[in-house]
Motif scaffolding. Structure first.
Motif, PDB file in Angstrom:
ATOM      1  N   ILE A 152       0.861  -1.181   0.000  1.00 54.85           N
ATOM      2  CA  ILE A 152       0.000   0.000   0.000  1.00 54.85           C
ATOM      3  C   ILE A 152       0.898   1.232   0.000  1.00 54.85           C
ATOM      4  O   ILE A 152       2.071   1.159   0.368  1.00 54.85           O
ATOM      5  N   THR A 153       0.327   2.355  -0.380  1.00 50.40           N
ATOM      6  CA  THR A 153       1.076   3.611  -0.389  1.00 50.40           C
ATOM      7  C   THR A 153       0.999   4.273   0.990  1.00 50.40           C
ATOM      8  O   THR A 153       0.151   3.925   1.818  1.00 50.40           O
ATOM      9  N   VAL A 154       1.864   5.258   1.208  1.00 56.45           N
ATOM     10  CA  VAL A 154       1.806   5.997   2.476  1.00 56.45           C
ATOM     11  C   VAL A 154       0.507   6.808   2.563  1.00 56.45           C
ATOM     12  O   VAL A 154       0.000   7.027   3.661  1.00 56.45           O
ATOM     13  N   ASP A 155      -0.046   7.212   1.420  1.00 53.32           N
ATOM     14  CA  ASP A 155      -1.350   7.900   1.443  1.00 53.32           C
ATOM     15  C   ASP A 155      -2.441   6.961   1.948  1.00 53.32           C
ATOM     16  O   ASP A 155      -3.296   7.361   2.745  1.00 53.32           O
ATOM     17  N   ASP A 156      -2.406   5.704   1.482  1.00 59.48           N
ATOM     18  CA  ASP A 156      -3.368   4.709   1.969  1.00 59.48           C
ATOM     19  C   ASP A 156      -3.170   4.446   3.456  1.00 59.48           C
ATOM     20  O   ASP A 156      -4.134   4.287   4.203  1.00 59.48           O
ATOM     21  N   LEU A 157      -1.908   4.398   3.877  1.00 60.60           N
ATOM     22  CA  LEU A 157      -1.607   4.188   5.290  1.00 60.60           C
ATOM     23  C   LEU A 157      -2.216   5.304   6.134  1.00 60.60           C
ATOM     24  O   LEU A 157      -2.870   5.041   7.147  1.00 60.60           O
ATOM     25  N   LYS A 158      -2.020   6.532   5.711  1.00 59.20           N
ATOM     26  CA  LYS A 158      -2.566   7.674   6.451  1.00 59.20           C
ATOM     27  C   LYS A 158      -4.080   7.550   6.593  1.00 59.20           C
ATOM     28  O   LYS A 158      -4.636   7.732   7.678  1.00 59.20           O
ATOM     29  N   THR A 159      -4.753   7.198   5.506  1.00 58.72           N
ATOM     30  CA  THR A 159      -6.211   7.041   5.516  1.00 58.72           C
ATOM     31  C   THR A 159      -6.637   5.933   6.468  1.00 58.72           C
ATOM     32  O   THR A 159      -7.556   6.103   7.276  1.00 58.72           O
ATOM     33  N   GLN A 160      -5.948   4.796   6.382  1.00 57.76           N
ATOM     34  CA  GLN A 160      -6.320   3.659   7.234  1.00 57.76           C
ATOM     35  C   GLN A 160      -6.063   3.934   8.709  1.00 57.76           C
ATOM     36  O   GLN A 160      -6.861   3.545   9.570  1.00 57.76           O
ATOM     37  N   LEU A 161      -4.958   4.611   9.025  1.00 56.49           N
ATOM     38  CA  LEU A 161      -4.662   4.916  10.424  1.00 56.49           C
ATOM     39  C   LEU A 161      -5.676   5.889  11.022  1.00 56.49           C
ATOM     40  O   LEU A 161      -5.914   5.869  12.227  1.00 56.49           O
ATOM     41  N   ALA A 200      -1.911  -9.127   5.596  1.00 55.97           N
ATOM     42  CA  ALA A 200      -0.654  -8.395   5.760  1.00 55.97           C
ATOM     43  C   ALA A 200      -0.332  -7.645   4.471  1.00 55.97           C
ATOM     44  O   ALA A 200      -0.472  -8.184   3.378  1.00 55.97           O
ATOM     45  N   GLN A 201       0.081  -6.394   4.622  1.00 55.30           N
ATOM     46  CA  GLN A 201       0.503  -5.573   3.488  1.00 55.30           C
ATOM     47  C   GLN A 201       1.711  -4.747   3.897  1.00 55.30           C
ATOM     48  O   GLN A 201       1.815  -4.299   5.036  1.00 55.30           O
ATOM     49  N   SER A 202       2.603  -4.526   2.940  1.00 58.59           N
ATOM     50  CA  SER A 202       3.806  -3.734   3.160  1.00 58.59           C
ATOM     51  C   SER A 202       3.548  -2.283   2.768  1.00 58.59           C
ATOM     52  O   SER A 202       2.864  -2.016   1.779  1.00 58.59           O
ATOM     53  N   VAL A 203       4.112  -1.367   3.530  1.00 58.04           N
ATOM     54  CA  VAL A 203       4.015   0.058   3.208  1.00 58.04           C
ATOM     55  C   VAL A 203       5.159   0.402   2.248  1.00 58.04           C
ATOM     56  O   VAL A 203       6.325   0.405   2.637  1.00 58.04           O
ATOM     57  N   ALA A 204       4.805   0.659   0.993  1.00 60.67           N
ATOM     58  CA  ALA A 204       5.801   0.963  -0.043  1.00 60.67           C
ATOM     59  C   ALA A 204       6.566   2.235   0.317  1.00 60.67           C
ATOM     60  O   ALA A 204       5.974   3.245   0.689  1.00 60.67           O
ATOM     61  N   GLY A 205       7.882   2.171   0.240  1.00 69.08           N
ATOM     62  CA  GLY A 205       8.714   3.334   0.526  1.00 69.08           C
ATOM     63  C   GLY A 205       9.047   3.516   1.985  1.00 69.08           C
ATOM     64  O   GLY A 205       9.884   4.356   2.329  1.00 69.08           O
ATOM     65  N   GLY A 206       8.376   2.780   2.865  1.00 70.08           N
ATOM     66  CA  GLY A 206       8.677   2.791   4.289  1.00 70.08           C
ATOM     67  C   GLY A 206       8.510   4.132   4.971  1.00 70.08           C
ATOM     68  O   GLY A 206       7.845   5.051   4.473  1.00 70.08           O
TER      69      GLY A 206
END
Length: 107
Positions: free
Chosen positions: A5-14, A86-92
């Protein structure tokens, strides 16, 4: 379900009402240098011995490292062990610092 997933998706999910587990697989010194609030530290080398005691295979797990390589390896391992969400955050965390939160130090 995509492996990454992208960091934008991470932000939304968090920010959602039911956020996923954010699993940080970097080393303790890296976590102490920079981390996302609310993340759980489980260094990559500890995952095989801790995953089945501490992680829920029925819930989303977003895996984070420095640039995305370790987290992708851990994500593939988790998927192979029966953790389908489980999904990895692309770009960390480096991508998170650059795109989302510049207050998180880069190293």
């Amino acid at each position: 379900m995509n492996l990454e997933i992208t960091v934008d998706d991470l932000k939304t999910q968090l920010a959602s009402a039911n956020p996923p587990l954010l699993l940080d697989v970097r080393e303790p010194w890296e976590y102490d240098t920079a981390h996302i609030e609310g993340s759980t530290l489980m260094p990559m080398g500890d995952v095989p011995k801790r995953a089945f005691q501490e992680l829920d295979e029925d819930k989303p797990i977003l895996v984070l490292c420095h640039h995305g390589a370790r987290s992708l390896n851990v994500t593939v391992w988790l998927r192979n062990q029966g953790f389908p969400y489980a999904q990895s955050v692309a770009g960390g965390i480096d991508a998170w610092s650059r795109a989302i939160d510049p207050h998180v130090p880069r190293y």
